[in-house]
Write a protein that holds these residues in place. Structure first.
Motif, PDB file in Angstrom:
ATOM      1  N   ILE A 122       1.245  -1.308   0.180  1.00 45.20           N
ATOM      2  CA  ILE A 122       0.117   0.138  -0.243  1.00 45.20           C
ATOM      3  C   ILE A 122       0.889   1.197   0.119  1.00 45.20           C
ATOM      4  CG2 ILE A 122      -1.580  -1.632   0.767  1.00 45.20           C
ATOM      5  CD1 ILE A 122      -1.233  -0.102   3.851  1.00 45.20           C
ATOM      6  N   THR A 123       1.914   1.404   0.156  1.00 38.37           N
ATOM      7  CA  THR A 123       3.239   1.849   0.405  1.00 38.37           C
ATOM      8  C   THR A 123       3.960   2.532  -1.199  1.00 38.37           C
ATOM      9  OG1 THR A 123       4.282   0.923   1.212  1.00 38.37           O
ATOM     10  CG2 THR A 123       3.259   2.530   2.689  1.00 38.37           C
ATOM     11  N   ALA A 124       3.947   1.352  -2.061  1.00 39.19           N
ATOM     12  CA  ALA A 124       4.318   1.806  -3.084  1.00 39.19           C
ATOM     13  C   ALA A 124       4.082   2.697  -3.765  1.00 39.19           C
ATOM     14  CB  ALA A 124       4.340   0.579  -3.759  1.00 39.19           C
ATOM     15  N   ARG A 125       3.347   3.440  -4.422  1.00 42.75           N
ATOM     16  CA  ARG A 125       2.770   4.517  -5.041  1.00 42.75           C
ATOM     17  C   ARG A 125       3.703   6.097  -4.256  1.00 42.75           C
ATOM     18  NH1 ARG A 125      -0.848   8.020  -6.579  1.00 42.75           N
ATOM     19  NH2 ARG A 125      -3.138   7.675  -5.257  1.00 42.75           N
ATOM     20  N   THR A 126       5.269   6.552  -5.219  1.00 44.07           N
ATOM     21  CA  THR A 126       5.657   7.351  -4.215  1.00 44.07           C
ATOM     22  C   THR A 126       5.680   8.384  -4.945  1.00 44.07           C
ATOM     23  OG1 THR A 126       7.809   6.468  -5.067  1.00 44.07           O
ATOM     24  CG2 THR A 126       6.776   5.952  -3.107  1.00 44.07           C
ATOM     25  N   ALA A 127       6.197   9.285  -4.758  1.00 42.53           N
ATOM     26  CA  ALA A 127       5.829  11.024  -5.286  1.00 42.53           C
ATOM     27  C   ALA A 127       6.967  11.763  -4.348  1.00 42.53           C
ATOM     28  CB  ALA A 127       4.967  11.976  -5.933  1.00 42.53           C
ATOM     29  N   ILE A 128       8.512  12.126  -5.478  1.00 40.55           N
ATOM     30  CA  ILE A 128       9.148  13.406  -4.780  1.00 40.55           C
ATOM     31  C   ILE A 128       9.217  14.882  -4.527  1.00 40.55           C
ATOM     32  CG2 ILE A 128      11.523  14.351  -4.532  1.00 40.55           C
ATOM     33  CD1 ILE A 128      11.450  11.656  -4.760  1.00 40.55           C
ATOM     34  N   PHE A 129       8.465  15.267  -3.455  1.00 39.14           N
ATOM     35  CA  PHE A 129       8.232  17.117  -3.424  1.00 39.14           C
ATOM     36  C   PHE A 129       9.524  17.934  -3.114  1.00 39.14           C
ATOM     37  CE2 PHE A 129       4.812  14.600  -2.564  1.00 39.14           C
ATOM     38  CZ  PHE A 129       4.284  15.482  -2.747  1.00 39.14           C
ATOM     39  N   GLU A 130       9.682  19.005  -3.695  1.00 37.39           N
ATOM     40  CA  GLU A 130      11.373  20.037  -3.916  1.00 37.39           C
ATOM     41  C   GLU A 130      10.616  20.062  -2.762  1.00 37.39           C
ATOM     42  OE1 GLU A 130      13.326  19.820  -5.653  1.00 37.39           O
ATOM     43  OE2 GLU A 130      12.593  18.234  -6.821  1.00 37.39           O
ATOM     44  N   PRO A 131      11.861  20.926  -1.918  1.00 36.83           N
ATOM     45  CA  PRO A 131      11.364  22.012  -0.309  1.00 36.83           C
ATOM     46  C   PRO A 131      10.924  22.502  -0.041  1.00 36.83           C
ATOM     47  CG  PRO A 131      13.669  20.976  -1.155  1.00 36.83           C
ATOM     48  CD  PRO A 131      13.383  20.772  -1.827  1.00 36.83           C
ATOM     49  N   ARG A 132       9.886  23.229   0.321  1.00 29.04           N
ATOM     50  CA  ARG A 132       8.474  23.884   0.661  1.00 29.04           C
ATOM     51  C   ARG A 132       7.406  23.817  -0.588  1.00 29.04           C
ATOM     52  NH1 ARG A 132      10.316  26.574   5.238  1.00 29.04           N
ATOM     53  NH2 ARG A 132      12.793  26.322   5.374  1.00 29.04           N
ATOM     54  N   GLU A 133       8.015  22.950  -1.124  1.00 32.55           N
ATOM     55  CA  GLU A 133       6.663  22.315  -1.971  1.00 32.55           C
ATOM     56  C   GLU A 133       5.276  21.676  -1.137  1.00 32.55           C
ATOM     57  OE1 GLU A 133       5.444  19.635  -6.153  1.00 32.55           O
ATOM     58  OE2 GLU A 133       7.369  19.447  -5.106  1.00 32.55           O
ATOM     59  N   ASP A 134       4.035  22.521  -1.090  1.00 29.00           N
ATOM     60  CA  ASP A 134       2.953  21.644  -0.635  1.00 29.00           C
ATOM     61  C   ASP A 134       2.930  19.568  -0.694  1.00 29.00           C
ATOM     62  OD1 ASP A 134       2.049  23.895   0.650  1.00 29.00           O
ATOM     63  OD2 ASP A 134       0.284  24.170  -0.833  1.00 29.00           O
ATOM     64  N   ILE A 135       2.530  19.390   0.307  1.00 29.35           N
ATOM     65  CA  ILE A 135       2.515  17.363   0.516  1.00 29.35           C
ATOM     66  C   ILE A 135       1.110  17.628   0.544  1.00 29.35           C
ATOM     67  CG2 ILE A 135       3.147  15.162   1.297  1.00 29.35           C
ATOM     68  CD1 ILE A 135       6.000  16.182   1.989  1.00 29.35           C
ATOM     69  N   VAL A 136       0.381  17.920   1.178  1.00 31.30           N
ATOM     70  CA  VAL A 136      -0.814  18.432   1.577  1.00 31.30           C
ATOM     71  C   VAL A 136      -1.713  19.515   1.544  1.00 31.30           C
ATOM     72  CG1 VAL A 136      -2.601  16.882   3.261  1.00 31.30           C
ATOM     73  CG2 VAL A 136      -0.539  16.182   3.147  1.00 31.30           C
ATOM     74  N   PRO A 137      -2.147  19.913   0.322  1.00 34.05           N
ATOM     75  CA  PRO A 137      -2.105  21.504   0.391  1.00 34.05           C
ATOM     76  C   PRO A 137      -3.560  21.901   1.698  1.00 34.05           C
ATOM     77  CG  PRO A 137      -2.362  20.375  -2.183  1.00 34.05           C
ATOM     78  CD  PRO A 137      -2.202  19.964  -0.484  1.00 34.05           C
ATOM     79  N   GLU A 138      -3.498  22.673   1.922  1.00 37.92           N
ATOM     80  CA  GLU A 138      -4.463  23.244   3.274  1.00 37.92           C
ATOM     81  C   GLU A 138      -5.746  23.334   2.692  1.00 37.92           C
ATOM     82  OE1 GLU A 138      -1.776  27.316   5.611  1.00 37.92           O
ATOM     83  OE2 GLU A 138      -3.753  26.975   6.455  1.00 37.92           O
ATOM     84  N   GLY A 139      -6.567  23.149   3.515  1.00 39.91           N
ATOM     85  CA  GLY A 139      -8.185  22.817   2.663  1.00 39.91           C
ATOM     86  C   GLY A 139      -8.316  21.512   1.897  1.00 39.91           C
ATOM     87  N   SER A 140      -7.213  21.123   1.543  1.00 37.06           N
ATOM     88  CA  SER A 140      -7.744  19.730   0.659  1.00 37.06           C
ATOM     89  C   SER A 140      -8.778  18.430   0.328  1.00 37.06           C
ATOM     90  CB  SER A 140      -6.465  19.242  -0.575  1.00 37.06           C
ATOM     91  OG  SER A 140      -5.478  19.177   0.826  1.00 37.06           O
TER      92      SER A 140
END
Lengths: 241, 84
Positions: free
Chosen positions: A26-44
């Motif tokens: 269940i953790t196989a689908r991954t993505a890379i986020f750059e510094p300061r990028e939103d992982i979970v946007p507010e209100g999403s």
């Protein structure tokens, strides 16, 4: 490297091969986020929960006028929003402090886990309870401690959390927060944050090189912060059926 | 945005700002430093000490040029400045 969620949950007792396979799957689908990028946007309203596999993330609330409070730091093995599985709409936000590798765990997979794997369900529940305990301790720090105590307490806490996932060597660890981040996490101005850190340095308690911080006198830092790590429940064992 | 460093001068000792902050211009840097001083002094007042009141902020640019020196006392509201 071992999946950090599996490592984290196994701190609370061994998992079966089947449980570990499920977590891998269940953790196989991954993505890379750059510094300061939103992982979970507010209100999403995500259809998955985000799990930090590597890197550091921060949780934050913004006031309508733009002022920001950082409410938690997340490290590898932490879910940013396990609670979005049930709360649906996220009432705060999580963004990357450093480059982060993140697994997207589909809510339908979490539904299957809660249906078929009671021990895993309780282990995941336990992690959210510990997140809550950390919030309560931060609240106590913000309400009752002075600047020196707050920062000393945070450094003691971060050291122990990173140590539990093997990211501390000789009391040295990565501290990727800027003065501005620490300021927004601990309700202090950046000038006050820097002054306090410099005083801890000149007292010989810590040193830092770039983003790596070393605690030179852990006993004294813990004394200043009145730090007791019990609230992290790092080795708290979970009974199996 | 330019980066500004807020070193703290206390008697002969300088508490360095190794990191600095990015702000739009020198006016914003000054305003930010003044707010910072007020935060430090507020805690000193709560603790009943006055040892920070003689400190100054030495505001520099990225090249280390001194742009401004702000005595902590100047960040106080006018009626409190004469108290030391």
């Amino acid at each position: 490297m071992q999946n950090p969620l599996i490592s984290k949950l196994e701190k609370h007792g061994p998992l079966s091969e089947e449980e570990k396979e499920v977590l891998q799957r269940i953790t196989a689908r991954t993505a890379i986020f750059e510094p300061r990028e939103d992982i979970v946007p507010e209100g999403s309203t995500p259809s998955h929960s985000s799990l930090i596999l590597s890197g550091f993330a921060m949780r934050h609330n913004h006031l309508p006028d733009g002022r920001r409070q950082i409410t938690a730091i997340h490290v590898p093995g932490d879910f940013a929003d396990l609670h979005s599985f049930l709360l649906k709409t996220i009432d705060d936000g999580v963004s990357a402090l450093t480059a982060c590798r993140v697994a997207f765990v589909a809510h339908k997979d979490l539904r299957d886990v809660t249906r078929n794997f009671p021990h895993l369900t309780r282990a995941l529940w336990l992690t959210t309870l510990i997140d809550g305990a950390v919030h309560r301790v931060w609240m106590t720090s913000l309400g009752r401690m002075d600047a020196r105590e707050r920062l000393a307490h945070f450094l003691c806490e971060l050291r122990d959390r990173l140590d539990s996932i093997g990211l501390v060597r000789d009391d040295s660890f990565e501290l990727p927060l800027t003065q501005a981040d620490l300021s927004d996490a601990f309700g202090l101005s950046t000038v006050h944050v820097n002054r306090t850190l410099q005083e801890l340095r000149s007292d010989g308690l810590i040193t830092s090189t770039g983003k790596v911080l070393t605690i030179n006198d852990r006993k004294e830092l813990r004394r200043i912060a009145q730090y007791n790590p019990d609230y992290l429940h790092i080795d708290q064992k979970l009974e199996r059926d | 945005m330019p980066r500004y460093y807020r070193h703290i001068q206390r008697n002969d000792v300088v508490l360095h700002d190794p990191e600095g902050v990015d702000l739009p211009d020198i006016e914003a840097a000054r305003a930010e430093a003044v707010q910072g001083i007020r935060d430090v002094l507020a805690e000193a007042v709560r603790q009943g000490t006055d040892d920070a009141f003689d400190d100054s902020i030495v505001l520099t640019d990225e090249a280390g040029r001194v742009l401004m020196i702000i005595p902590f006392i100047e960040a106080l509201p006018p009626r409190l400045r004469g108290a030391t």
